[in-house]
Design an enzyme around this catalytic site. Structure first.
Site, PDB file in Angstrom:
ATOM      1  N   ALA A  35      32.254  88.188  40.619  1.00  0.00           N
ATOM      2  CA  ALA A  35      31.773  89.563  40.529  1.00  0.00           C
ATOM      3  C   ALA A  35      30.958  89.692  39.248  1.00  0.00           C
ATOM      4  O   ALA A  35      31.181  88.951  38.284  1.00  0.00           O
ATOM      5  CB  ALA A  35      32.961  90.515  40.509  1.00  0.00           C
TER       6      ALA A  35
ATOM      7  N   GLU B  35      36.249  83.836  46.587  1.00  0.00           N
ATOM      8  CA  GLU B  35      36.850  84.746  47.575  1.00  0.00           C
ATOM      9  C   GLU B  35      35.869  85.039  48.715  1.00  0.00           C
ATOM     10  O   GLU B  35      36.261  85.111  49.878  1.00  0.00           O
ATOM     11  CB  GLU B  35      37.286  86.033  46.872  1.00  0.00           C
ATOM     12  CG  GLU B  35      38.441  85.760  45.908  1.00  0.00           C
ATOM     13  CD  GLU B  35      38.724  86.922  44.963  1.00  0.00           C
ATOM     14  OE1 GLU B  35      37.777  87.351  44.265  1.00  0.00           O
ATOM     15  OE2 GLU B  35      39.858  87.396  44.913  1.00  0.00           O
TER      16      GLU B  35
ATOM     17  N   GLY C 289      35.146  86.206  42.600  1.00  0.00           N
ATOM     18  CA  GLY C 289      34.680  86.816  43.844  1.00  0.00           C
ATOM     19  C   GLY C 289      33.822  85.865  44.673  1.00  0.00           C
ATOM     20  O   GLY C 289      33.730  86.020  45.891  1.00  0.00           O
TER      21      GLY C 289
ATOM     22  N   GLU D 209      39.629  84.763  36.820  1.00  0.00           N
ATOM     23  CA  GLU D 209      39.761  86.168  36.392  1.00  0.00           C
ATOM     24  C   GLU D 209      40.779  86.318  35.276  1.00  0.00           C
ATOM     25  O   GLU D 209      40.696  87.231  34.459  1.00  0.00           O
ATOM     26  CB  GLU D 209      40.168  87.047  37.582  1.00  0.00           C
ATOM     27  CG  GLU D 209      39.085  87.240  38.634  1.00  0.00           C
ATOM     28  CD  GLU D 209      39.134  86.235  39.776  1.00  0.00           C
ATOM     29  OE1 GLU D 209      39.688  85.118  39.570  1.00  0.00           O
ATOM     30  OE2 GLU D 209      38.625  86.545  40.860  1.00  0.00           O
TER      31      GLU D 209
END
Ligand code: CO8
Length: 258
Positions: free
Chosen positions: A65, A112, A109, A132
């Protein structure tokens, strides 16, 4: 629709969607995710598309992200915006198969997002991780859940707690990716796999996708029943007659998606 953060090409019944924020290693910001969700929905609705390949650059599938976009947000901001939920739901609604072709970093992300696809083909230089924890947060769209189901608790815990990266060989050994190919060949390999899928009956392709995905959502007993009923139902299709006749007549099947 014109896109700025992704590039979409359609060739031979396969849509190739390339994440395209090279300066940020394809970090997933709102614009990119909204465009990706729109492009996937469009490809799903386009009768000329029978399979989808999602890729990034050779250096990064996606490095997570967008930290710059997230850094100043408050709990209320992320809770209210429900960041990522809309695009993730849009991806999960796609009924055509999506293959992730991963080169370089697939982190946070990015990892993911790759796991949200139906399967992952990795380049030898691929690196998967859920770092993260280094940012004072945890994974938010499946890094503690899907990853654990794919690679088991020990490795998922290791990656989520230490933030270490998994290379392509370990990812293949652990069941995170279906195959590893030389760097530079990953998109061609994914397109070839997509082309093979495009040749099948799209009814059985959808049934197979739904049935495998069901195994993540339910008990073995219920999953087996779901699979058997879909198997039974496919005998109502012309493509089942064609597929089996073609085998017996020693010829290639001509599926018509009926
Ligand atoms: N966000 C924003 N920018 C990024 C990101 C990112 N995730 N990753 C890289 N960039 C940018 C860098 O800031 C840099 O930009 P600039 O030149 O303007 O400074 C450019 O990309 C190139 O990066 P580096 O110079 O760092 O390149 P290196 O080759 O030295 O390092 C790495 C590559 C190892 C990939 C490094 O960039 C890195 O560690 N990136 C961050 C990885 C990370 O922590 N990802 C997890 C992010 S958090 C997340 O994904 C949470 C998802 C769940 C959200 C759910 C919400 C509900």
């Amino acid at each position: 629709m014109a896109y700025e953060s992704i590039i979409v090409e359609i060739e031979d019944e396969v849509a190739l969607i390339r994440l395209n924020r090279p300066d940020a290693l394809n970090a997933l910001n709102k614009q990119l995710l909204d465009e990706l969700a729109a492009a996937l929905t469009e490809a799903d609705q386009n009768d000329k598309v029978r399979c989808i390949v999602l890729t990034g650059s050779e250096k990064a599938f996606a490095a997570g992200a967008d930290i710059k976009e997230m850094a100043d947000k408050s709990f209320v901001d992320v809770f209210t915006e429900d960041l990522f939920t809309g695009p993730t739901e849009a991806i999960l609604r796609v009924r055509k198969p999506i293959i992730a072709a991963v080169s370089g970093y697939a982190l946070g992300g990015g990892c993911e997002l790759a796991m949200t696809c139906d399967f992952i083909i990795a380049a030898e230089n691929a690196k998967f991780g859920q770092p993260e924890i280094n940012l004072g947060v945890i994974a938010g769209i499946g890094g503690t859940q899907r990853l654990t189901r794919f690679v088991g608790k020990a490795k998922a815990m290791d990656m989520n707690l230490t933030g270490r990266f998994m290379d392509a060989a370990e990812a293949e050994r652990s069941g995170l990716v279906s195959r590893v190919v030389p760097t530079g060949k990953v998109v061609a390999e994914a397109l070839a796999a997509a082309q093979k899928i495009a040749e099948k009956s799209q009814i059985s392709v959808r049934a197979a996708k739904e049935s495998v995905n069901r195994s993540y959502e339910t008990t073995l007993r219920e999953g087996l029943l779901f699979e058997r009923r879909l198997f039974n139902a496919l005998f109502a299709t012309e493509d089942q007659k064609e597929g089996m006749s073609a085998f017996l007549e020693k010829r290639e099947p001509q599926f018509r998606d009926k």
